[in-house]
Design an enzyme around this catalytic site. Structure first.
Site, PDB file in Angstrom:
ATOM      1  N   ASP A  95       9.231   2.292  -0.090  1.00 24.32           N
ATOM      2  CA  ASP A  95       8.245   3.092   0.811  1.00 24.32           C
ATOM      3  C   ASP A  95       7.919   3.070   2.198  1.00 24.32           C
ATOM      4  O   ASP A  95       8.001   1.550   2.746  1.00 24.32           O
ATOM      5  CB  ASP A  95       6.774   3.183   0.297  1.00 24.32           C
ATOM      6  CG  ASP A  95       5.490   3.454   1.321  1.00 24.32           C
ATOM      7  OD1 ASP A  95       6.251   4.559   2.273  1.00 24.32           O
ATOM      8  OD2 ASP A  95       4.432   4.035   0.165  1.00 24.32           O
ATOM      9  N   TYR A 121       0.537  -1.288  -0.006  1.00 21.41           N
ATOM     10  CA  TYR A 121      -0.389  -0.576  -0.272  1.00 21.41           C
ATOM     11  C   TYR A 121       0.730   0.970  -0.340  1.00 21.41           C
ATOM     12  O   TYR A 121       1.923   1.192   0.968  1.00 21.41           O
ATOM     13  CB  TYR A 121      -0.601  -0.072   1.185  1.00 21.41           C
ATOM     14  CG  TYR A 121      -1.889   1.942   1.042  1.00 21.41           C
ATOM     15  CD1 TYR A 121      -2.671   1.262   0.261  1.00 21.41           C
ATOM     16  CD2 TYR A 121      -1.630   2.389   2.433  1.00 21.41           C
ATOM     17  CE1 TYR A 121      -3.576   2.345   0.906  1.00 21.41           C
ATOM     18  CE2 TYR A 121      -2.270   3.165   2.342  1.00 21.41           C
ATOM     19  CZ  TYR A 121      -3.464   3.287   1.430  1.00 21.41           C
ATOM     20  OH  TYR A 121      -4.096   4.788   1.714  1.00 21.41           O
ATOM     21  N   LYS A 125       4.325   8.853   8.905  1.00 17.94           N
ATOM     22  CA  LYS A 125       3.707   8.051  10.596  1.00 17.94           C
ATOM     23  C   LYS A 125       5.136   8.791  10.857  1.00 17.94           C
ATOM     24  O   LYS A 125       4.247  10.208  11.744  1.00 17.94           O
ATOM     25  CB  LYS A 125       3.123   6.812  10.304  1.00 17.94           C
ATOM     26  CG  LYS A 125       2.459   6.012   9.101  1.00 17.94           C
ATOM     27  CD  LYS A 125       1.623   4.871   9.212  1.00 17.94           C
ATOM     28  CE  LYS A 125       0.669   5.364   8.751  1.00 17.94           C
ATOM     29  NZ  LYS A 125       0.305   4.137   6.748  1.00 17.94           N
TER      30      LYS A 125
HETATM   31  C1  LIG Z   1      -0.029   5.539   5.857  1.00 18.43           C
HETATM   32  C2  LIG Z   1       0.710   4.475   4.682  1.00 18.43           C
HETATM   33  C3  LIG Z   1       1.173   5.205   3.645  1.00 18.43           C
HETATM   34  C4  LIG Z   1      -0.206   6.578   3.798  1.00 18.43           C
HETATM   35  O1  LIG Z   1       0.587   6.934   4.291  1.00 18.43           O
HETATM   36  P1  LIG Z   1      -1.205   8.435   4.491  1.00 18.43           P
HETATM   37  O2  LIG Z   1      -0.673   9.189   5.518  1.00 18.43           O
HETATM   38  O3  LIG Z   1      -1.403   7.551   5.537  1.00 18.43           O
HETATM   39  O4  LIG Z   1      -1.854   9.350   3.588  1.00 18.43           O
HETATM   40  C5  LIG Z   1       1.680   5.213   2.502  1.00 18.43           C
HETATM   41  N1  LIG Z   1       2.532   3.730   2.436  1.00 18.43           N
HETATM   42  C6  LIG Z   1       2.424   3.790   3.384  1.00 18.43           C
HETATM   43  C7  LIG Z   1       3.630   2.200   3.220  1.00 18.43           C
HETATM   44  C8  LIG Z   1       2.125   3.494   4.748  1.00 18.43           C
HETATM   45  O5  LIG Z   1       2.105   2.676   5.722  1.00 18.43           O
END
Ligand SMILES: *Cc1c(COP(=O)(O)O)cnc(C)c1O
Length: 420
Positions: free
Chosen positions: A237, A142, A265
């Site tokens: 990511d 994701y 995060k």
């Molecule tokens: C949570 C997450 C996102 C998206 O971040 P948001 O602050 O919710 O937009 C993107 N990549 C990864 C791996 C994530 O865990």
């Protein structure tokens, strides 16, 4: 009717589905969301004054637990100074320096407001730098809700893709190629077929948004090599794994250096922040000096900068040592709980660092397609049981559990009691 139930009824009138992010909705769980009033340390309290040990932790940002005293003090001081300037300020400089001094491959960083925005920027930058259009993404990873990442595997050739959400154009979907994690053959073929078209491969080096799909070191190394050979970029990511598995995230753990990294995060300590980082050469392609545009009214918001920096400052070796140790104890207590009940005997727990994931099944799970079909049906009764015992996990079986520094030995002991 509880206060949570009545607030949810009201919310559904003015908000689609009653929530501002779908995973908060308790969909399929035969109960309504708990409305949370406050949090302290490892615990949250709902509007009906029920207490829960929290393993959702705002889905990852709260690595120090709720309302950490040291962060709180800095936030209070920051509030007194005013909370947005839309101008250059020293607070983002301090956070940027703190990170670039400690993560060797991040020469420069651009701060944004969310993980989604960070990924959006990284993808645009990769395309701008390489002059190529297509992005390889993996099934089961994701990357936020930007159009080009809401894509699922198509029915044809390996790599072909369809939109996974309405509202994403076929044109956008065609620029994303979906492959399976670990499928080195499929990836090699895809690079051959799309010769000269692939701007970047993006991966969660520790996929933790669709179960916890721990990848092999060789696979991540393979991605590093094949992207290099094809003049494509490798994007890690690390929005979840960054500052969690180690300060330098999975890049630090594996010793593999991506061309670009995205954070989110933890980097904001629970306030809205995202970031993209990489070499000076690549990062200076961004506006105002480079041709790749990117901007944000509230980017590098001083309150978020201060919350993020104070959080990162508390992450030393000792912190990670205790965090991972306490997680192992918590995992053990869950395992004993599963063993003690016939209806949970088929459950196991996969963990890495301070993340854990509960799933049925006994074989290895490294790809989305390895996840057992009965995941959801076994989850609903477990979730119900745990919430009654005062244990709050994310209300969806694909989400992982997050342990924080506030889950100390006292909380570990409390978990044991609540599970016996
Ligand atoms: C949570 C997450 C996102 C998206 O971040 P948001 O602050 O919710 O937009 C993107 N990549 C990864 C791996 C994530 O865990």
């Amino acid at each position: 009717m509880t206060s949570s139930e009545s607030l949810f009824e009201k919310s559904k009138i003015v908000v689609p589905g009653g929530v501002h992010s779908p995973v908060r909705s308790f969909k399929g769980l035969n109960m309504t969301p708990r409305f949370i009033e406050r949090g302290k340390g490892a615990k949250i309290f709902d509007v009906d004054n029920r207490e829960y040990i929290d393993f959702c932790m705002s889905f990852g940002p709260l690595l120090l637990g709720h309302a950490n005293e040291q962060v709180l003090e800095k936030l209070h001081a920051a509030l007194d100074r005013g909370w947005s300037f839309g101008a250059a300020e020293r607070y983002s400089l301090e956070l940027s320096e703190y990170i670039t001094e400690r993560i060797p491959f991040v020469d420069q960083i651009r701060l944004v407001n969310s993980g989604t925005e960070a990924v959006m920027t990284a993808l645009r930058l990769a395309r701008g730098v390489t002059g190529k259009n297509k992005i390889i993404k993996f099934n089961g990873c994701y990357h936020g809700h930007t159009d080009s990442m809401l894509i699922k595997a198509g029915s044809g050739l390996a790599g072909e893709a369809d939109a996974s959400s309405k509202g994403v154009t076929p044109g956008t979907a065609a620029d994303t190629l979906i492959l399976e994690l670990g499928d080195t053959e499929g990836i090699t073929e895809c690079f051959q077929r799309e010769k000269g078209n692939i701007a970047a491969v993006i991966i969660e080096p520790l996929p933790a948004n669709n179960g916890l799909l721990v990848q092999k070191q060789q696979f991540l190394e393979f991605l590093r090599d094949i992207t290099k050979e094809n003049d494509s970029l490798l994007i890690f990511d690390e929005v979840i794994s960054g500052f969690r598995v180690a300060f330098a995230g999975m890049a630090g753990e594996t010793g593999i250096t991506p061309d670009l990294v995205t954070y989110g995060k933890i980097i904001g300590g629970g306030l809205p922040v995202g970031a993209v980082g990489g070499s000076k050469e690549i990062m200076e392609q961004l506006a105002p000096i480079g041709p790749v545009y990117q901007a944000g009214t509230l980017s590098a918001n001083p309150l978020a900068m201060v919350g993020g920096l104070e959080t990162l400052k508390l992450l030393d070796q000792n912190f990670y040592h205790h965090l991972n140790n306490n997680t192992q104890h918590i995992v053990k207590h869950f395992e004993n709980f599963f063993k003690a009940h016939d209806h949970y005997k088929h459950l196991k727990i996969i963990s890495k660092g301070s993340l854990f994931w509960i799933t049925p099944g006994s074989s290895e799970i490294r790809r989305a397609c390895d996840i057992p079909d009965d995941l959801f049906t076994t989850f609903a009764p477990l979730f119900d049981d745990l919430i009654k015992r005062g244990i709050y996990i994310a209300p969806n079986p694909y989400e992982v559990g997050f342990v924080s520094g506030a889950h100390d030995s006292d909380v570990v002991h409390e978990i044991k009691e609540r599970l016996s």
